[in-house]
Design an enzyme around this catalytic site. Structure first.
Site, PDB file in Angstrom:
ATOM      1  N   LYS A  53     -42.249  -7.509 -10.832  1.00  0.00           N
ATOM      2  CA  LYS A  53     -42.884  -6.926 -11.792  1.00  0.00           C
ATOM      3  C   LYS A  53     -44.305  -7.074 -11.849  1.00  0.00           C
ATOM      4  CE  LYS A  53     -38.673  -7.087 -14.286  1.00  0.00           C
ATOM      5  NZ  LYS A  53     -37.862  -7.630 -15.773  1.00  0.00           N
ATOM      6  N   GLN A  97     -38.538 -12.073 -20.086  1.00  0.00           N
ATOM      7  CA  GLN A  97     -37.418 -12.152 -19.260  1.00  0.00           C
ATOM      8  C   GLN A  97     -36.114 -12.463 -19.533  1.00  0.00           C
ATOM      9  OE1 GLN A  97     -37.487 -10.285 -16.486  1.00  0.00           O
ATOM     10  NE2 GLN A  97     -35.667 -10.802 -15.632  1.00  0.00           N
ATOM     11  N   ASP A 120     -39.958  -3.058 -22.658  1.00  0.00           N
ATOM     12  CA  ASP A 120     -38.303  -3.179 -22.187  1.00  0.00           C
ATOM     13  C   ASP A 120     -37.559  -1.947 -23.053  1.00  0.00           C
ATOM     14  OD1 ASP A 120     -37.651  -4.634 -19.986  1.00  0.00           O
ATOM     15  OD2 ASP A 120     -37.902  -6.583 -21.319  1.00  0.00           O
TER      16      ASP A 120
HETATM   17  N1  GUN Z   1     -33.201  -9.425 -16.950  1.00  0.00           N
HETATM   18  C1  GUN Z   1     -32.547  -8.603 -16.324  1.00  0.00           C
HETATM   19  N2  GUN Z   1     -33.151  -7.459 -16.110  1.00  0.00           N
HETATM   20  C2  GUN Z   1     -34.077  -7.312 -17.402  1.00  0.00           C
HETATM   21  C3  GUN Z   1     -34.981  -6.428 -17.846  1.00  0.00           C
HETATM   22  O1  GUN Z   1     -34.765  -5.346 -17.577  1.00  0.00           O
HETATM   23  N3  GUN Z   1     -35.745  -6.738 -18.773  1.00  0.00           N
HETATM   24  C4  GUN Z   1     -35.823  -8.386 -19.117  1.00  0.00           C
HETATM   25  N4  GUN Z   1     -36.898  -8.529 -20.017  1.00  0.00           N
HETATM   26  N5  GUN Z   1     -35.150  -9.011 -18.794  1.00  0.00           N
HETATM   27  C5  GUN Z   1     -34.018  -8.818 -17.850  1.00  0.00           C
END
Ligand code: GUN
Length: 284
Positions: A53, A97, A120
């Site tokens: 990311k 996350q 998100d």
């Molecule tokens: N863990 C797995 N996928 C995601 C996501 O898209 N966002 C977040 N914040 N955590 C994740």
């Protein structure tokens, strides 16, 4: 018949180029879009995800900050960090996350993020906005699926879409997005009595369970569009989705591969949401 591939890498490249151009335009007006990624603990998969990311932000000219904390960080300390990021004008998007360590209430942390920075799309305000058709941030994975359908010019009006999986992150928001485009939507899950009877009716199938071979060729109507959200490993340790790709591709009209399908689109839509958050903050 062999299905046509919907190439998530190619579509991502195209969308990320557009993000980079819009980010550059915003920068000339004094705002650099900024994303904060918060990782608590040392989950190996999460470490890979957050690295990807942050790298994607850099590649598109977005500012990003990665905050890493030990697994024993207190919930109060994490909430305080989120609050500080809410008030940081250089940060337009906040991503904590998941999963978080068990002693931290993940929902409480998500609700602490300002909805204006919830890139998100996990906040209940974002979920409510999606449900009611109000402006807000859409969760990145189902949003990416919608972009993939758009990329092949697929008109969902009156089509039957079957979503397999009912998670808050993919299945439920996916169903709402398809509904908003006038599809007739069925949500299937682990208690669905006869999954095959449902999927055989579908013009569009989204598989989002997290289990291999949930969808096999005998369950697909010829010509259907199949989107595979799954990320699993097969017996040889190779990345694979929820769909039996080799079998289903001989029946479907369109199919997304794993890897190179929905996966890259998730990060791309995170960039889009972050850019959008910055544009809104700048009044663009
Ligand atoms: N863990 C797995 N996928 C995601 C996501 O898209 N966002 C977040 N914040 N955590 C994740």
């Amino acid at each position: 018949m062999t299905a046509q591939l919907i190439d998530g890498n190619a579509l991502s490249r195209q969308l990320r180029t557009e993000v980079a151009q819009r980010a550059a335009a915003l920068k000339t007006r004094g705002t650099t879009p900024g994303l904060a990624v918060v990782l608590v603990g040392d989950n190996p998969a999460s470490q890979v995800y957050v690295r990807n990311k942050v790298k994607a932000c850099e590649d598109s000219g977005l500012h990003s900050v990665l905050e890493k904390y030990d697994a024993d960080m207190s919930e109060a300390a994490l909430l305080a960090r989120v609050e500080a990021l809410n008030n940081d004008p250089a940060i337009h998007g906040i991503l904590v996350q998941l999963p978080l360590p068990a002693h931290i209430d993940a929902q409480k942390v998500i609700e602490a993020i300002s909805p204006a920075k919830d890139v998100d799309g996990f906040h209940i305000a974002s979920a409510g906005a999606l449900m009611t058709g109000m402006p807000g941030f859409w969760p990145c994975t189902p949003y990416g699926c919608m972009k993939m359908l758009e990329s092949i010019g697929y008109d969902l009006r009156g089509k039957h879409a079957v979503v397999i999986g009912r998670s808050n992150i993919v299945g439920k928001p996916m169903a709402l997005m398809l509904l908003q485009k006038d599809a007739t939507v069925t949500i299937c899950h682990s208690r669905t009595a006869d999954l095959k009877a449902q999927t055989l009716q579908a013009d569009v199938i989204v598989a989002a369970v997290g289990k291999r071979n949930v969808l096999t060729a005998d369950m697909v109507k010829p010509g259907a569009v199949v989107l595979d959200v799954g990320m699993n490993r097969n017996d040889e340790g190779k990345l694979c989705g929820d769909v039996d790709f080799e079998g289903v591709k001989s029946v479907a009209g369109w199919i997304t591969p794993v890897p190179g399908g929905v996966g890259p689109m998730t990060i791309t839509m995170l960039l889009v949401n972050t850019l959008e958050a910055a544009e809104r903050a700048a009044g663009a």
